[in-house]
Design a protein around this motif. Structure first.
Motif, PDB file in Angstrom:
ATOM      1  N   UNK A 242       0.830  -1.199   0.000  1.00  0.00           N
ATOM      2  CA  UNK A 242       0.000   0.000   0.000  1.00  0.00           C
ATOM      3  C   UNK A 242       0.867   1.253   0.000  1.00  0.00           C
ATOM      4  N   UNK A 243       0.602   2.119  -0.961  1.00  0.00           N
ATOM      5  CA  UNK A 243       1.242   3.434  -1.001  1.00  0.00           C
ATOM      6  C   UNK A 243       0.147   4.470  -0.788  1.00  0.00           C
ATOM      7  N   UNK A 244       0.196   5.149   0.352  1.00  0.00           N
ATOM      8  CA  UNK A 244      -0.826   6.130   0.688  1.00  0.00           C
ATOM      9  C   UNK A 244      -0.443   7.501   0.128  1.00  0.00           C
ATOM     10  N   UNK A 245      -1.382   8.135  -0.535  1.00  0.00           N
ATOM     11  CA  UNK A 245      -1.148   9.461  -1.076  1.00  0.00           C
ATOM     12  C   UNK A 245      -2.480  10.204  -1.087  1.00  0.00           C
ATOM     13  N   UNK A 246      -2.519  11.338  -1.795  1.00  0.00           N
ATOM     14  CA  UNK A 246      -3.752  12.117  -1.869  1.00  0.00           C
ATOM     15  C   UNK A 246      -4.004  12.526  -3.302  1.00  0.00           C
ATOM     16  N   UNK A 247      -5.269  12.643  -3.647  1.00  0.00           N
ATOM     17  CA  UNK A 247      -5.639  13.109  -4.977  1.00  0.00           C
ATOM     18  C   UNK A 247      -5.332  14.597  -5.090  1.00  0.00           C
ATOM     19  N   UNK A 248      -5.436  15.116  -6.299  1.00  0.00           N
ATOM     20  CA  UNK A 248      -5.156  16.547  -6.484  1.00  0.00           C
ATOM     21  C   UNK A 248      -6.158  17.407  -5.725  1.00  0.00           C
ATOM     22  N   UNK A 249      -7.344  16.877  -5.475  1.00  0.00           N
ATOM     23  CA  UNK A 249      -8.341  17.620  -4.706  1.00  0.00           C
ATOM     24  C   UNK A 249      -8.202  17.428  -3.202  1.00  0.00           C
ATOM     25  N   UNK A 250      -7.245  16.623  -2.780  1.00  0.00           N
ATOM     26  CA  UNK A 250      -6.973  16.482  -1.366  1.00  0.00           C
ATOM     27  C   UNK A 250      -7.527  15.245  -0.709  1.00  0.00           C
ATOM     28  N   UNK A 251      -8.261  14.423  -1.433  1.00  0.00           N
ATOM     29  CA  UNK A 251      -8.814  13.214  -0.848  1.00  0.00           C
ATOM     30  C   UNK A 251      -7.779  12.102  -0.753  1.00  0.00           C
ATOM     31  N   UNK A 252      -7.975  11.146   0.156  1.00  0.00           N
ATOM     32  CA  UNK A 252      -7.014  10.044   0.286  1.00  0.00           C
ATOM     33  C   UNK A 252      -7.082   9.084  -0.903  1.00  0.00           C
ATOM     34  N   UNK A 253      -5.949   8.498  -1.225  1.00  0.00           N
ATOM     35  CA  UNK A 253      -5.886   7.496  -2.297  1.00  0.00           C
ATOM     36  C   UNK A 253      -4.882   6.427  -1.899  1.00  0.00           C
TER      37      UNK A 253
ATOM     38  N   UNK B 241      -0.602   0.527   6.982  1.00  0.00           N
ATOM     39  CA  UNK B 241      -1.252   1.743   7.461  1.00  0.00           C
ATOM     40  C   UNK B 241      -0.517   2.981   6.968  1.00  0.00           C
ATOM     41  N   UNK B 242      -1.188   4.140   6.931  1.00  0.00           N
ATOM     42  CA  UNK B 242      -0.560   5.363   6.394  1.00  0.00           C
ATOM     43  C   UNK B 242       0.703   5.777   7.120  1.00  0.00           C
ATOM     44  N   UNK B 243       0.792   5.497   8.407  1.00  0.00           N
ATOM     45  CA  UNK B 243       1.934   5.980   9.184  1.00  0.00           C
ATOM     46  C   UNK B 243       3.202   5.146   8.985  1.00  0.00           C
ATOM     47  N   UNK B 244       3.115   4.040   8.272  1.00  0.00           N
ATOM     48  CA  UNK B 244       4.277   3.173   8.098  1.00  0.00           C
ATOM     49  C   UNK B 244       4.880   3.409   6.714  1.00  0.00           C
ATOM     50  N   UNK B 245       6.117   3.881   6.690  1.00  0.00           N
ATOM     51  CA  UNK B 245       6.806   4.203   5.443  1.00  0.00           C
ATOM     52  C   UNK B 245       7.539   2.960   4.940  1.00  0.00           C
ATOM     53  N   UNK B 246       6.935   2.287   3.973  1.00  0.00           N
ATOM     54  CA  UNK B 246       7.478   1.040   3.441  1.00  0.00           C
ATOM     55  C   UNK B 246       8.899   1.238   2.925  1.00  0.00           C
ATOM     56  N   UNK B 247       9.114   2.295   2.156  1.00  0.00           N
ATOM     57  CA  UNK B 247      10.423   2.515   1.561  1.00  0.00           C
ATOM     58  C   UNK B 247      11.512   2.707   2.603  1.00  0.00           C
ATOM     59  N   UNK B 248      11.181   3.398   3.715  1.00  0.00           N
ATOM     60  CA  UNK B 248      12.170   3.641   4.753  1.00  0.00           C
ATOM     61  C   UNK B 248      12.511   2.377   5.531  1.00  0.00           C
ATOM     62  N   UNK B 249      11.620   1.398   5.510  1.00  0.00           N
ATOM     63  CA  UNK B 249      11.865   0.164   6.243  1.00  0.00           C
ATOM     64  C   UNK B 249      12.876  -0.736   5.531  1.00  0.00           C
ATOM     65  N   UNK B 250      12.949  -0.640   4.205  1.00  0.00           N
ATOM     66  CA  UNK B 250      13.917  -1.444   3.457  1.00  0.00           C
ATOM     67  C   UNK B 250      15.333  -1.060   3.882  1.00  0.00           C
ATOM     68  N   UNK B 251      16.054  -2.000   4.456  1.00  0.00           N
ATOM     69  CA  UNK B 251      17.443  -1.792   4.893  1.00  0.00           C
ATOM     70  C   UNK B 251      17.534  -0.737   5.997  1.00  0.00           C
ATOM     71  N   UNK B 252      16.412  -0.365   6.615  1.00  0.00           N
ATOM     72  CA  UNK B 252      16.416   0.689   7.607  1.00  0.00           C
ATOM     73  C   UNK B 252      16.410   0.160   9.029  1.00  0.00           C
ATOM     74  N   UNK B 253      16.467   1.093   9.981  1.00  0.00           N
ATOM     75  CA  UNK B 253      16.402   0.766  11.401  1.00  0.00           C
ATOM     76  C   UNK B 253      14.942   0.498  11.778  1.00  0.00           C
ATOM     77  N   UNK B 254      14.741  -0.413  12.716  1.00  0.00           N
ATOM     78  CA  UNK B 254      13.403  -0.781  13.205  1.00  0.00           C
ATOM     79  C   UNK B 254      12.503  -1.312  12.086  1.00  0.00           C
ATOM     80  N   UNK B 255      13.068  -2.140  11.227  1.00  0.00           N
ATOM     81  CA  UNK B 255      12.268  -2.812  10.196  1.00  0.00           C
ATOM     82  C   UNK B 255      11.198  -3.660  10.881  1.00  0.00           C
ATOM     83  N   UNK B 256       9.976  -3.543  10.392  1.00  0.00           N
ATOM     84  CA  UNK B 256       8.854  -4.265  11.008  1.00  0.00           C
ATOM     85  C   UNK B 256       7.710  -4.342  10.013  1.00  0.00           C
TER      86      UNK B 256
END
Length: 469
Positions: free
Chosen positions: A202-213, A433-448
């Motif tokens: 899951x990659x959480x982002x927002x539409x151009x109008x501000x809604x979640x996507x 979940x939105x608060x978990x940054x998948x990219x930062x977990x790769x090879x990162x600290x506190x991978x979970x």
């Protein structure tokens, strides 16, 4: 009367079948978490020096598969550098086989920097913590849990599934997928496509109008690796004397040119599809073929409108070269005879000739360069039935999401298996979940990884593997 009895029996059978399915899902839910934890506890750190030992993890996987009635092979390319391969028979022996592969090694982790010890495999706050939780012992655990589920329930995938658990992906693949493809190609007979890491999260982002996507990027291509060694030669001498044949100066100038070079935009079919489909998901009109659209001039501004989702494509619209290492001399007042540098290059499909010609120009006549390690770029079709089946499986479990293809900026073992004619996709489903940054977990600290994400991934993967034709 017979019709009534048949109806009652059918209802009873349906209820019993639903109960059996629910019971099996509960077992899979437990096993995918437990196996992930167990594999994390087996330290398979790969520092790239050849000393990694994947053997204990390979034995663990093989034991779990053997308990399911499979006949896994443990194959060592060198002492301790073990791989596992097993085949699950499909319902249609004439259908092409599908390779599902994951690596057993992990990158190093410093326990002093972690909240939870990286090799404890601890389940805390709804998460499985540890090195490999995302990259990629979670996927290995899913493969094992599903193979056991199929054995328990008697269900079978349509196609033969070849399961491969590899060594050395975090190195060069020389002890793992590369060696398997060269020395044991027969084990992958009939495989036309493969799936592995770095996609369907899951990659959480927002539409151009501000809604979640919510986007789910599926890997449908990879840039090639071009790790380079630059070497400059010169005249050794005293540091106090003028020396216009200085190897350090020549190398530094070449490195500076490489650092400052701006590679031109090159849009592969996968990246064109990614930009178009991400734009549609965000409510942004994209027309890459418009007469007034100039990619080198306009693309960066377009991607800026994508917000966080630009990260999915920005690194793969160009080749790249990043200087990473410098080595020269042994004393400050001695001009050395040679100086070397390391450069991490990444090359898009179809751009190899341009890459080489550009490096010749940037290094110039004073500096030689060569490949320290090289792997081919990949591109996979997004119109294929396999890609469609992956998309359908994801949307069945998250119907409000958007599935988009992407080219991976780095590389996976799919490159090694491509020499066997196997088309590779990045597909390791996780709902995050939105608060978990998948990219930062790769090879990162506190991978979970969230427990719920593991269970979601197992269900999506199960649907995909049992329906793809």
């Amino acid at each position: 009367m017979l019709r009534g009895n048949d109806s009652d029996g059918g209802a009873d059978g349906a209820e019993e079948g639903a109960a059996d399915a629910a019971a099996d899902r509960a077992v899979v839910d437990d096993e995918v978490v437990r196996f992930t934890s167990d594999l994390i506890r087996i330290d398979t750190t790969n520092r790239g020096d050849g000393a990694c030992r994947e053997r204990p993890a390979a034995e663990y996987v093989a034991e779990r598969l053997a308990e399911a009635g499979l006949d896994p092979l443990i194959l060592e390319s060198a002492p301790g550098r073990a791989n596992v391969v097993a085949r699950v028979g499909g319902a249609d022996p004439l259908a092409p086989a599908l390779l599902v592969h994951g690596h057993l090694d992990v990158v190093p982790a410093d326990p002093d920097q972690w909240t939870v010890h990286p090799f404890a495999g601890e389940v805390r706050d709804g998460m499985v913590w540890g090195r490999g939780a995302i990259d990629m012992k979670n996927a290995d655990a899913t493969m094992v849990a599903l193979a056991r589920s199929w054995a328990r329930t008697g269900r079978r995938p349509h196609r033969d599934i070849v399961l491969a658990f590899t060594a050395d992906e975090e190195g060069t693949g020389a002890y793992g997928a590369e060696w398997l493809a060269r020395e044991h190609a027969g084990l992958f007979e009939g495989c036309t496509e493969g799936v592995s890491e770095s996609g369907a999260y899951t990659f959480h982002t927002r539409t151009e109008r501000g809604g979640p996507a919510r986007l789910y990027p599926i890997g449908a291509g990879e840039r090639g690796s071009a790790w380079l060694t630059l070497t400059a030669g010169g005249t050794a001498g005293h540091g106090a004397k003028v020396n216009h044949d200085n190897a350090v100066g020549a190398l530094a100038a070449a490195v500076a040119r490489i650092q400052e070079h701006r590679w031109p935009v090159r849009l592969t079919p996968v990246t064109r599809a990614a930009i178009t489909e991400i734009g549609a998901a965000l409510g942004i009109k994209v027309d890459l073929d418009a007469a007034d659209f100039d990619a080198d001039r306009d693309l960066d501004a377009l991607l800026d409108r994508f917000g966080p989702a630009a990260k999915l494509v920005r690194a793969t619209v160009r080749n790249s070269t990043n200087p990473t290492m410098l080595q020269a001399g042994y004393k400050v007042n001695v001009i050395p005879e040679t100086a070397t540098a390391g450069v991490d290059g990444r090359v898009l499909p179809g751009a190899e000739e341009d890459f080489r010609a550009t490096l010749d120009d940037l290094t110039g006549p004073r500096v030689e360069w060569d490949y320290h390690h090289r792997s081919v770029p990949l591109v996979s079709p997004v119109e294929s039935p396999t890609y469609a089946a992956m998309r359908t499986a994801l949307l069945a479990h998250d119907p409000d999401a958007h599935v988009v293809p992407v080219c991976l900026s780095g590389g996976t073992d799919a490159k090694q298996f491509s020499v066997l004619g196997i088309t590779g996709y990045g597909f390791t489903p996780l709902r995050l979940p939105p608060e978990l940054d998948y990219g930062a977990l790769f090879h990162g600290v506190d991978e979970r990884v969230p427990v719920d994400a593991l269970r979601f991934g197992a269900r999506v993967m199960d649907r995909f593997l049992t329906t793809v034709e």
